[in-house]
Design an enzyme around this catalytic site. Structure first.
Site, PDB file in Angstrom:
ATOM      1  N   HIS A   1       5.341  13.129   8.028  1.00 54.76           N
ATOM      2  CA  HIS A   1       3.928  13.272   7.647  1.00 54.76           C
ATOM      3  C   HIS A   1       2.933  13.177   8.810  1.00 54.76           C
ATOM      4  O   HIS A   1       1.777  12.836   8.601  1.00 54.76           O
ATOM      5  CB  HIS A   1       3.570  12.244   6.569  1.00 54.76           C
ATOM      6  CG  HIS A   1       3.514  10.824   7.054  1.00 54.76           C
ATOM      7  ND1 HIS A   1       3.741   9.746   6.240  1.00 54.76           N
ATOM      8  CD2 HIS A   1       3.239  10.284   8.278  1.00 54.76           C
ATOM      9  CE1 HIS A   1       3.615   8.626   6.937  1.00 54.76           C
ATOM     10  NE2 HIS A   1       3.309   8.922   8.169  1.00 54.76           N
TER      11      HIS A   1
ATOM     12  N   HIS B   1      -2.115   4.403   5.418  1.00 47.87           N
ATOM     13  CA  HIS B   1      -2.198   3.832   6.765  1.00 47.87           C
ATOM     14  C   HIS B   1      -3.515   3.070   6.908  1.00 47.87           C
ATOM     15  O   HIS B   1      -4.367   3.417   7.733  1.00 47.87           O
ATOM     16  CB  HIS B   1      -2.105   4.934   7.815  1.00 47.87           C
ATOM     17  CG  HIS B   1      -0.840   5.743   7.772  1.00 47.87           C
ATOM     18  ND1 HIS B   1      -0.581   6.682   6.802  1.00 47.87           N
ATOM     19  CD2 HIS B   1       0.254   5.740   8.584  1.00 47.87           C
ATOM     20  CE1 HIS B   1       0.610   7.232   7.035  1.00 47.87           C
ATOM     21  NE2 HIS B   1       1.127   6.679   8.099  1.00 47.87           N
TER      22      HIS B   1
ATOM     23  N   GLU C   1       9.306   3.854   7.869  1.00 46.03           N
ATOM     24  CA  GLU C   1       8.785   4.750   6.828  1.00 46.03           C
ATOM     25  C   GLU C   1       9.923   5.437   6.062  1.00 46.03           C
ATOM     26  O   GLU C   1       9.742   5.876   4.925  1.00 46.03           O
ATOM     27  CB  GLU C   1       7.857   5.813   7.446  1.00 46.03           C
ATOM     28  CG  GLU C   1       6.527   5.245   7.927  1.00 46.03           C
ATOM     29  CD  GLU C   1       5.613   6.285   8.582  1.00 46.03           C
ATOM     30  OE1 GLU C   1       4.434   5.976   8.768  1.00 46.03           O
ATOM     31  OE2 GLU C   1       6.069   7.397   8.920  1.00 46.03           O
TER      32      GLU C   1
END
Ligand code: DHB
Ligand code: FE
Length: 284
Positions: free
Chosen positions: A12, A59, A240
């Protein structure tokens, strides 16, 4: 009943979103990255779901140190792209599916997973970059999206094993929803990368490709990787990858069905500071 028909896995990186938004996707640096998604964009058109259950991480845009949910399900009707410091990305609003999201919350909480129910939140590159990679630059996203945020930013983070078990619970939840919806589950983030400290820039191709092999053929082995091994081998942000295990746990073979079919596999190093990995698995 609703069905999970396929799972999609992708990195991502925010610079990918910026490359698209600023018209740079044909530049030599970016071309090989986007080329890996040509198949995927056509595949998504040919296999258009009603709903994408999109497992991603925020985030520190929607959440902050004020409040750190481990697992958060977006139950709103719509979600606005977040301002990540240089303005929100010029991408469509994300339309949710409150009815299915509410059902999944009820079912998964009753299966003993604690979810935070979020009726209002903005979504950052963790969610919008995977959509852009898979859909290109449409006027509207092709279907409803249920955002499912996993905390992999602020310690303590959940284990891969727990994420994998959560995926199994999500599958049971979706498949007990009383409407014939075609649902895809996407696991996003990763692969190896570290953005800070003396090891900033770390990438580990061997770990990543081994993770892809395991995720396809022996996901329980991938789920057994302890948190510290991600940090050591795949860098601090490599953690992640536990979000990929949520999606993999939701595939039919984990509930006695046939192994998934690998429709597409792609790996490219680097994009910004990150190893880009991508898989599409179909439930037979
Ligand atoms: C990068 C990667 C990420 O996953 C992220 O959240 C921010 C930056 C990068 O590679 O630059
Ligand atoms: Fe990230």
């Amino acid at each position: 009943m609703a069905r999970i028909t396929a799972s999609v896995y992708t990195s991502h990186v925010p610079a990918i979103g910026a490359a698209l938004d600023l018209g740079k996707s044909n530049e030599p640096y970016w071309q090989p990255v986007f080329k890996g998604y040509d198949f995927s964009k056509q595949w998504l058109k040919d296999n258009k779901p009603d709903v994408i259950f999109l497992v991603y991480n925020d985030h520190a845009n929607a959440f902050s140190l004020d409040m750190i949910p481990t697992f958060a399900i977006g139950t709103a009707a719509e979600f606005t792209p977040a301002d990540e410091g240089w303005g929100p990305r010029p991408v469509p609003k994300v339309m949710g599916h409150p009815e299915l999201a509410g059902h999944i919350a009820q079912s998964v909480i009753q299966q003993d997973f604690d979810l935070t129910i979020v009726n209002k939140m903005d979504v950052d590159h963790g969610l919008t970059v995977p959509l852009s990679l898979m859909c290109g630059q449409p006027q509207a996203w092709p279907c409803a999206v249920i955002p499912f945020a996993v905390n992999v930013v602020q310690y303590p983070v959940p284990s891969g094993r727990r994420c994998f078990e959560l995926g199994k619970a999500i599958r049971r939840a979706v498949e007990s929803y009383d409407e014939p919806l075609n649902v895809q589950i996407w696991g996003t983030g990763g692969m190896s990368h570290q953005l800070q400290g003396p090891r900033a820039g770390l990438i580990n191709k061997e770990f990543d490709n081994d993770f892809l092999d395991k995720l396809i053929a022996d996901p329980a082995a991938a789920a057994a990787i302890p948190h510290i091994d991600y940090v050591r081998e795949a860098g601090s942000e490599g953690i992640e990858l536990v979000m990929w295990l949520v999606a993999r746990g939701a595939m039919g073979d984990q509930a006695g069905g046939k192994p998934p079919k690998v429709a597409h596999r792609f790996y490219h190093v680097p994009a910004s500071n990150t190893a880009v990995g991508h898989l599409i698995l179909e439930n037979p």
